[in-house]
Design a protein around this motif. Structure first.
Motif, PDB file in Angstrom:
ATOM      1  N   GLU A  62       1.517  20.046  82.354  1.00 28.80           N
ATOM      2  CA  GLU A  62       2.322  21.042  82.736  1.00 28.80           C
ATOM      3  C   GLU A  62       3.662  20.820  82.294  1.00 28.80           C
ATOM      4  O   GLU A  62       4.291  19.920  82.417  1.00 28.80           O
ATOM      5  N   ARG A  69       0.848  25.219  81.384  1.00 25.78           N
ATOM      6  CA  ARG A  69       0.029  24.347  81.233  1.00 25.78           C
ATOM      7  C   ARG A  69      -0.830  24.426  79.919  1.00 25.78           C
ATOM      8  O   ARG A  69      -1.029  25.384  79.628  1.00 25.78           O
ATOM      9  N   ALA A 121      -1.026  16.798  84.766  1.00 29.13           N
ATOM     10  CA  ALA A 121      -1.587  17.387  86.069  1.00 29.13           C
ATOM     11  C   ALA A 121      -3.014  16.827  86.382  1.00 29.13           C
ATOM     12  O   ALA A 121      -3.204  16.408  87.490  1.00 29.13           O
TER      13      ALA A 121
END
Length: 135
Positions: A62, A69, A121
């Motif tokens: 991200e 993303r 992430a």
């Protein structure tokens, strides 16, 4: 100065290390990667935690600035196809992702000197976690 363990700790499998070291023989590695090879902790492939970015890991990052993303796969230069998300470990992004854990922030500079940062992430795929120690 104390570092948060998860932020500063970076791990590399012995197999990735030996292969990356071979790349060194044929070319000059980017400083980020050369530094990483000299400082990362080495672990046997079977002992690497499942949340560490290894070679051929697929990660969801991200962008710190935009929140956007992107799915990236960390690979060797011969397999790199940046427009498909296959990012060479010799690129600034690839070098900064290698060995980091989910939740850590990878930081790098673009060729024109802009500072970038992205949080790891999710790890969508890691070869070692799926039982493949040979990729």
């Amino acid at each position: 100065m104390h570092h948060i363990a998860s932020e500063s700790e970076r791990l590399l499998t012995e197999l990735d290390f030996s292969r990356l070291n071979k790349l060194r023989e044929g070319q000059t590695l980017p400083p980020e990667l050369a530094d990483a090879l000299d400082t990362l902790d080495l672990v046997p492939p079977r002992e690497v935690p499942p949340d560490v970015v290894t070679m051929y890991s697929q990660v969801l990052v991200e962008d710190a600035a935009s929140g956007q993303r992107r799915k990236l796969t960390l690979c060797y230069p011969g397999d790199a196809e940046p427009h498909l998300g296959f990012i060479s470990v010799l690129s600034p992004v690839g070098a900064s992702l290698l060995g980091r854990r989910v939740g850590a922030t990878a930081r790098w500079h673009t060729p024109n000197g802009d500072a970038c940062a992205a949080e790891i992430a999710t790890l969508l795929f890691q070869p070692e976690a799926s039982g493949d120690y040979t990729l």
